[in-house]
Design a protein around this motif. Structure first.
Motif, PDB file in Angstrom:
ATOM      1  N   ALA A  40      66.543  33.173 -33.346  1.00 16.66           N
ATOM      2  CA  ALA A  40      66.218  34.450 -32.706  1.00 16.66           C
ATOM      3  C   ALA A  40      66.662  35.629 -33.565  1.00 16.66           C
ATOM      4  O   ALA A  40      66.080  36.712 -33.472  1.00 16.66           O
ATOM      5  CB  ALA A  40      66.881  34.525 -31.337  1.00 16.66           C
ATOM      6  N   MET A  41      67.689  35.433 -34.386  1.00 17.71           N
ATOM      7  CA  MET A  41      68.204  36.523 -35.217  1.00 17.71           C
ATOM      8  C   MET A  41      67.186  36.982 -36.255  1.00 17.71           C
ATOM      9  O   MET A  41      67.047  38.192 -36.483  1.00 17.71           O
ATOM     10  CB  MET A  41      69.476  36.089 -35.961  1.00 17.71           C
ATOM     11  CG  MET A  41      70.721  36.130 -35.138  1.00 17.71           C
ATOM     12  SD  MET A  41      72.175  35.492 -35.995  1.00 17.71           S
ATOM     13  CE  MET A  41      72.090  36.217 -37.605  1.00 17.71           C
ATOM     14  N   VAL A  42      66.507  36.056 -36.857  1.00 17.34           N
ATOM     15  CA  VAL A  42      65.599  36.408 -37.954  1.00 17.34           C
ATOM     16  C   VAL A  42      64.398  37.225 -37.470  1.00 17.34           C
ATOM     17  O   VAL A  42      64.155  38.315 -38.002  1.00 17.34           O
ATOM     18  CB  VAL A  42      65.175  35.149 -38.741  1.00 17.34           C
ATOM     19  CG1 VAL A  42      64.102  35.485 -39.761  1.00 17.34           C
ATOM     20  CG2 VAL A  42      66.385  34.530 -39.419  1.00 17.34           C
ATOM     21  N   PRO A  43      63.644  36.777 -36.450  1.00 20.57           N
ATOM     22  CA  PRO A  43      62.517  37.622 -36.007  1.00 20.57           C
ATOM     23  C   PRO A  43      62.966  38.961 -35.428  1.00 20.57           C
ATOM     24  O   PRO A  43      62.313  39.988 -35.651  1.00 20.57           O
ATOM     25  CB  PRO A  43      61.822  36.786 -34.933  1.00 20.57           C
ATOM     26  CG  PRO A  43      62.279  35.408 -35.155  1.00 20.57           C
ATOM     27  CD  PRO A  43      63.625  35.486 -35.784  1.00 20.57           C
ATOM     28  N   ALA A  44      64.082  38.967 -34.701  1.00 18.44           N
ATOM     29  CA  ALA A  44      64.587  40.229 -34.158  1.00 18.44           C
ATOM     30  C   ALA A  44      64.975  41.175 -35.298  1.00 18.44           C
ATOM     31  O   ALA A  44      64.714  42.383 -35.234  1.00 18.44           O
ATOM     32  CB  ALA A  44      65.783  39.973 -33.251  1.00 18.44           C
ATOM     33  N   GLY A  45      65.570  40.630 -36.343  1.00 19.38           N
ATOM     34  CA  GLY A  45      65.936  41.441 -37.504  1.00 19.38           C
ATOM     35  C   GLY A  45      64.723  41.989 -38.224  1.00 19.38           C
ATOM     36  O   GLY A  45      64.711  43.145 -38.648  1.00 19.38           O
ATOM     37  N   VAL A  46      63.697  41.177 -38.342  1.00 22.83           N
ATOM     38  CA  VAL A  46      62.476  41.631 -39.013  1.00 22.83           C
ATOM     39  C   VAL A  46      61.807  42.749 -38.211  1.00 22.83           C
ATOM     40  O   VAL A  46      61.318  43.733 -38.785  1.00 22.83           O
ATOM     41  CB  VAL A  46      61.515  40.446 -39.254  1.00 22.83           C
ATOM     42  CG1 VAL A  46      60.156  40.918 -39.692  1.00 22.83           C
ATOM     43  CG2 VAL A  46      62.106  39.498 -40.279  1.00 22.83           C
ATOM     44  N   LEU A  47      61.814  42.625 -36.886  1.00 18.24           N
ATOM     45  CA  LEU A  47      61.261  43.701 -36.058  1.00 18.24           C
ATOM     46  C   LEU A  47      62.075  44.979 -36.208  1.00 18.24           C
ATOM     47  O   LEU A  47      61.511  46.077 -36.325  1.00 18.24           O
ATOM     48  CB  LEU A  47      61.232  43.273 -34.595  1.00 18.24           C
ATOM     49  CG  LEU A  47      60.143  42.284 -34.210  1.00 18.24           C
ATOM     50  CD1 LEU A  47      60.331  41.812 -32.779  1.00 18.24           C
ATOM     51  CD2 LEU A  47      58.773  42.897 -34.384  1.00 18.24           C
ATOM     52  N   LEU A  48      63.387  44.855 -36.220  1.00 21.38           N
ATOM     53  CA  LEU A  48      64.251  46.015 -36.398  1.00 21.38           C
ATOM     54  C   LEU A  48      64.013  46.674 -37.753  1.00 21.38           C
ATOM     55  O   LEU A  48      63.942  47.897 -37.861  1.00 21.38           O
ATOM     56  CB  LEU A  48      65.715  45.605 -36.257  1.00 21.38           C
ATOM     57  CG  LEU A  48      66.754  46.700 -36.411  1.00 21.38           C
ATOM     58  CD1 LEU A  48      66.596  47.732 -35.305  1.00 21.38           C
ATOM     59  CD2 LEU A  48      68.147  46.101 -36.379  1.00 21.38           C
ATOM     60  N   VAL A  49      63.851  45.863 -38.770  1.00 22.87           N
ATOM     61  CA  VAL A  49      63.587  46.392 -40.110  1.00 22.87           C
ATOM     62  C   VAL A  49      62.235  47.098 -40.152  1.00 22.87           C
ATOM     63  O   VAL A  49      62.091  48.142 -40.794  1.00 22.87           O
ATOM     64  CB  VAL A  49      63.663  45.251 -41.158  1.00 22.87           C
ATOM     65  CG1 VAL A  49      63.071  45.668 -42.472  1.00 22.87           C
ATOM     66  CG2 VAL A  49      65.103  44.813 -41.325  1.00 22.87           C
ATOM     67  N   GLY A  50      61.247  46.569 -39.454  1.00 22.54           N
ATOM     68  CA  GLY A  50      59.947  47.223 -39.399  1.00 22.54           C
ATOM     69  C   GLY A  50      60.021  48.589 -38.742  1.00 22.54           C
ATOM     70  O   GLY A  50      59.417  49.555 -39.219  1.00 22.54           O
ATOM     71  N   VAL A  51      60.771  48.682 -37.661  1.00 23.07           N
ATOM     72  CA  VAL A  51      60.950  49.977 -36.996  1.00 23.07           C
ATOM     73  C   VAL A  51      61.675  50.949 -37.918  1.00 23.07           C
ATOM     74  O   VAL A  51      61.280  52.115 -38.055  1.00 23.07           O
ATOM     75  CB  VAL A  51      61.711  49.793 -35.662  1.00 23.07           C
ATOM     76  CG1 VAL A  51      62.136  51.123 -35.082  1.00 23.07           C
ATOM     77  CG2 VAL A  51      60.854  49.026 -34.675  1.00 23.07           C
ATOM     78  N   LEU A  52      62.734  50.475 -38.557  1.00 24.46           N
ATOM     79  CA  LEU A  52      63.479  51.333 -39.472  1.00 24.46           C
ATOM     80  C   LEU A  52      62.613  51.791 -40.645  1.00 24.46           C
ATOM     81  O   LEU A  52      62.670  52.947 -41.054  1.00 24.46           O
ATOM     82  CB  LEU A  52      64.719  50.619 -39.998  1.00 24.46           C
ATOM     83  CG  LEU A  52      65.602  51.411 -40.952  1.00 24.46           C
ATOM     84  CD1 LEU A  52      66.151  52.648 -40.264  1.00 24.46           C
ATOM     85  CD2 LEU A  52      66.728  50.543 -41.462  1.00 24.46           C
ATOM     86  N   GLY A  53      61.790  50.911 -41.159  1.00 22.78           N
ATOM     87  CA  GLY A  53      60.887  51.291 -42.248  1.00 22.78           C
ATOM     88  C   GLY A  53      59.889  52.351 -41.816  1.00 22.78           C
ATOM     89  O   GLY A  53      59.587  53.278 -42.559  1.00 22.78           O
ATOM     90  N   GLY A  54      59.364  52.226 -40.596  1.00 14.63           N
ATOM     91  CA  GLY A  54      58.444  53.229 -40.082  1.00 14.63           C
ATOM     92  C   GLY A  54      59.115  54.583 -39.892  1.00 14.63           C
ATOM     93  O   GLY A  54      58.544  55.618 -40.224  1.00 14.63           O
ATOM     94  N   VAL A  55      60.337  54.569 -39.376  1.00  9.61           N
ATOM     95  CA  VAL A  55      61.080  55.819 -39.192  1.00  9.61           C
ATOM     96  C   VAL A  55      61.371  56.465 -40.550  1.00  9.61           C
ATOM     97  O   VAL A  55      61.212  57.679 -40.720  1.00  9.61           O
ATOM     98  CB  VAL A  55      62.379  55.572 -38.403  1.00  9.61           C
ATOM     99  CG1 VAL A  55      63.288  56.786 -38.439  1.00  9.61           C
ATOM    100  CG2 VAL A  55      62.063  55.187 -36.969  1.00  9.61           C
ATOM    101  N   ALA A  56      61.774  55.658 -41.513  1.00  8.52           N
ATOM    102  CA  ALA A  56      62.064  56.198 -42.846  1.00  8.52           C
ATOM    103  C   ALA A  56      60.807  56.804 -43.466  1.00  8.52           C
ATOM    104  O   ALA A  56      60.868  57.860 -44.105  1.00  8.52           O
ATOM    105  CB  ALA A  56      62.624  55.098 -43.742  1.00  8.52           C
TER     106      ALA A  56
END
Length: 73
Positions: A40-56
């Protein structure tokens, strides 16, 4: 030549290192982690990274637009 700071890549690397550490500690018997937790950590992390990339990206675009509009006045 400098490259732009990309916080999403930094976060992804830290999350993957964290998942690797959890797997190594679990493999050596030092920690009893449920099997679903790393999965569960890996997909949740990838989603979080996607959101952070969009914000950046939005922040960079806003800064670029502000610099461009200030030069025309």
């Amino acid at each position: 030549m400098r490259h732009p700071f990309e916080p999403a890549r930094l976060l992804l690397g830290l999350l993957m290192l964290g998942a690797a550490v959890v797997a190594l500690v679990q493999a050596h018997g030092g920690w009893d982690v449920p099997a679903w937790a790393p999965a569960a950590m890996v997909p949740a992390g990838v989603l979080l990274v996607g959101v952070l990339g969009g914000v950046a990206r939005l922040v960079r675009r806003a800064v670029r637009a502000r610099r461009g509009s200030g030069d025309q006045d």
